[in-house]
Design a protein around this motif. Structure first.
Motif, mmCIF file in Angstrom:
data_model
loop_
_atom_site.group_PDB
_atom_site.id
_atom_site.type_symbol
_atom_site.label_atom_id
_atom_site.label_comp_id
_atom_site.label_asym_id
_atom_site.label_seq_id
_atom_site.Cartn_x
_atom_site.Cartn_y
_atom_site.Cartn_z
ATOM 1 N N ARG A 105 51.097 45.387 18.204
ATOM 2 C CA ARG A 105 49.903 45.291 17.356
ATOM 3 C C ARG A 105 48.673 45.896 18.023
ATOM 4 O O ARG A 105 47.552 45.704 17.563
ATOM 5 N N GLY A 106 48.880 46.571 19.149
ATOM 6 C CA GLY A 106 47.756 47.226 19.809
ATOM 7 C C GLY A 106 46.728 46.250 20.343
ATOM 8 O O GLY A 106 45.561 46.602 20.499
ATOM 9 N N LEU A 107 47.146 45.011 20.639
ATOM 10 C CA LEU A 107 46.204 44.022 21.183
ATOM 11 C C LEU A 107 46.252 44.081 22.715
ATOM 12 O O LEU A 107 46.598 45.112 23.273
ATOM 13 N N THR A 108 45.936 43.004 23.391
ATOM 14 C CA THR A 108 45.831 43.055 24.859
ATOM 15 C C THR A 108 46.915 42.197 25.519
ATOM 16 O O THR A 108 47.592 41.403 24.859
ATOM 17 N N ARG A 109 47.026 42.344 26.859
ATOM 18 C CA ARG A 109 47.977 41.520 27.616
ATOM 19 C C ARG A 109 47.638 40.035 27.476
ATOM 20 O O ARG A 109 48.508 39.177 27.537
ATOM 21 N N GLU A 110 46.340 39.738 27.299
ATOM 22 C CA GLU A 110 45.958 38.322 27.129
ATOM 23 C C GLU A 110 46.560 37.742 25.851
ATOM 24 O O GLU A 110 46.919 36.567 25.793
ATOM 25 N N ASP A 149 49.445 38.699 24.640
ATOM 26 C CA ASP A 149 50.856 38.442 25.005
ATOM 27 C C ASP A 149 50.973 37.083 25.700
ATOM 28 O O ASP A 149 51.877 36.290 25.428
ATOM 29 N N GLN A 150 50.027 36.853 26.631
ATOM 30 C CA GLN A 150 50.109 35.624 27.438
ATOM 31 C C GLN A 150 49.913 34.367 26.587
ATOM 32 O O GLN A 150 50.483 33.316 26.871
ATOM 33 N N ILE A 151 49.101 34.500 25.532
ATOM 34 C CA ILE A 151 48.896 33.345 24.643
ATOM 35 C C ILE A 151 50.231 32.933 24.018
ATOM 36 O O ILE A 151 50.583 31.753 23.970
ATOM 37 N N VAL A 152 50.997 33.925 23.563
ATOM 38 C CA VAL A 152 52.294 33.608 22.935
ATOM 39 C C VAL A 152 53.220 32.954 23.959
ATOM 40 O O VAL A 152 53.861 31.933 23.679
#
Ligand SMILES: Cc1cc2nc3c(=O)[nH]c(=O)nc-3n(C[C@H](O)[C@H](O)[C@H](O)COP(=O)(O)OP(=O)(O)OC[C@H]3O[C@@H](n4cnc5c(N)ncnc54)[C@H](O)[C@@H]3O)c2cc1C
Length: 408
Positions: A84-89, A91-94
């Motif tokens: 989704r073109g978001l950030t590593r942060e 990813d970490q939330i999931v």
């Protein structure tokens, strides 16, 4: 799948992810399967897939597919490959929510997602990226890493497995070893020698091998924990299309570096040996045995907390705050800090349980720790040994001279 939105705030994303995960939690948490995290008291430093592992793998794949379809498997990935073109942060939330809500481990997907996929993403052709990244992130396929050989571990550039060009294909012949999840894998990222006459690091190329192709033989290796997480893999004239080459011919060392860098950076997260789940289990063990009141155990508890805190603090540092002389070394530093934390966790569990960690007396949450304690030393080796990490930090990070060659 939700549309790309790189301005999606972390709070809004967290709400969306939590809503979705809670809506599917009943299917995966306490599902009664042996792989259901809360349904088993297994705890491991290295995922080994014991009895009933087929169910665990099936469940992990189903969960990963659900995450993918909801746009939560790879939030930081590009949209054309399922991200989704978001950030590593994001990813970490999931990852954190999955752990907090007690979802089962997806550790058997680690190699494909965090070692193989980054190399394809950074160096693969558009076609390879689109096909393979989507399949890996949806867990339609499982990946493994075919780097180490009997004669090439720390000295990885010494790999002897050969690839010889044959029309539009390459023919691979050689032996790989310590291949984690090789017995489950559909594809393997193989570092092989394409030009024996070139300087050692220059004659290497990386291919994505079909693990079901004729000529591939996978043999599990039994470990001291009793399980089998890794394998020997024999490649006997295995045909690989040139379209499955990752990066240029002769560019294998750089491609392998992408995989190894990602491996070291990500080992500390997800369902790894220092996951929130492991720490929760450890805290519950200490509490149950009243270990905090013991003057000796208190020292070990403090050391464990210090090691985990140092690792987490380092992992939270922004990319820009890591200085280096010639190449980034954050992955090596994080890996060393993780290894130290794993040692402390294993030592604490072993000390408070004593022989109960190694002789099954039927006590819940006791013998289960043997798998973790016996698996912990592997962390000093996996992803490159401690000595190799220290060499990397010294030479690339601090600019110190290479160690002298041993005298013959
Ligand atoms: C749990 C686990 C999972 C693994 N999974 C995979 C996988 O999926 N795919 C894969 O390809 N490999 C995998 N490996 C293999 C791993 O990458 C190698 O074991 C590791 O790189 C060390 O190589 P080696 O075993 O050949 O040891 P060696 O390289 O023979 O090292 C032996 C000892 O010599 C020391 N040494 C070697 N060279 C130097 C030097 N220059 N300076 C100082 N000391 C040195 C080492 O630190 C070590 O103590 C895995 C290993 C483990 C433990």
């Amino acid at each position: 799948m939700p549309s790309d939105n790189d301005s999606l705030s972390l709070d809004a994303f967290q709400d969306e992810a939590e809503r979705f995960l809670r809506s599917i939690a009943d299917e995966f948490v306490d599902a009664g399967l042996s792989g259901g995290r809360r349904a088993s008291d297994r705890i491991a430093a290295v995922e080994e897939l014991g009895e009933g592992h087929e169910l665990q793998v099936k469940q992990a794949r189903e969960l990963q597919a659900r995450l993918f379809d909801a746009g939560l498997a790879w939030p930081s990935g590009p949209a054309d490959c399922g991200g989704r073109g978001l950030t590593r942060e994001h990813d970490q939330i999931v990852e954190r929510l999955l752990s907090d809500l007690g979802f089962p481990s997806r550790e058997m997907l680690f190699v494909g997602l965090h070692i193989v996929a980054p190399a394809i993403d950074a160096h693969g052709t558009a076609e390879l990226r689109r096909r393979m990244l989507t399949a890996l992130y949806r867990a339609d396929i499982i990946g493994c890493q075919l780097f180490s050989e009997p004669g090439a571990g720390s000295d990885l550039a010494g790999v002897a497995t050969r690839a010889v060009r044959d029309g539009d294909d390459w023919i691979l012949t050689g032996q790989k070893v310590w291949t984690s999840m090789g017995h489950l894998a559909d594809v393997g990222e193989a570092l092989v020698r394409t030009d024996p006459s070139a300087p050692k690091h220059g004659g290497l190329t990386v291919f994505l091998v079909d693990m079901h192709a004729p000529g591939v033989t996978v043999r599990p290796i039994r470990q001291m924990t009793g399980g089998s997480a890794f394998n020997e893999v024999f490649l006997d004239g295995v045909r690989v299309p040139d379209s499955h080459r990752i990066g240029g011919v002769g560019d294998g060392w750089r491609v392998a570096g992408t995989s190894l860098g990602s491996e070291r950076e990500t080992m500390i997260g997800g369902d790894g040996p220092v996951s929130p789940y492991v720490l929760e289990r450890l805290a519950a063990l200490v509490e149950r045995l009243g270990a905090a009141g013991d003057p000796v155990h208190r020292q070990r508890i403090a050391r464990t907390v210090a090691a985990v805190t140092a690792m987490r603090a380092a992992a939270a540092l922004p990319e820009t705050s890591w200085g280096h002389r010639t190449a980034p070394v954050s992955g090596s530093v994080l890996k060393m800090l993780m290894t130290r934390a794993v040692d402390e966790i294993a030592a604490l569990a072993g000390e408070v349980l004593g022989e109960r960690a190694f002789a099954d007396g039927g006590e819940p949450d006791a013998y289960a720790w043997s798998e973790f304690v016996l698996g912990a030393p592997a962390m000093h080796i996996a992803g490159g040994t401690d000595e190799i990490q220290l060499n990397i930090i010294a030479q690339r990070g601090l600019g110190l001279p290479r160690p002298p060659k041993p005298l013959n």
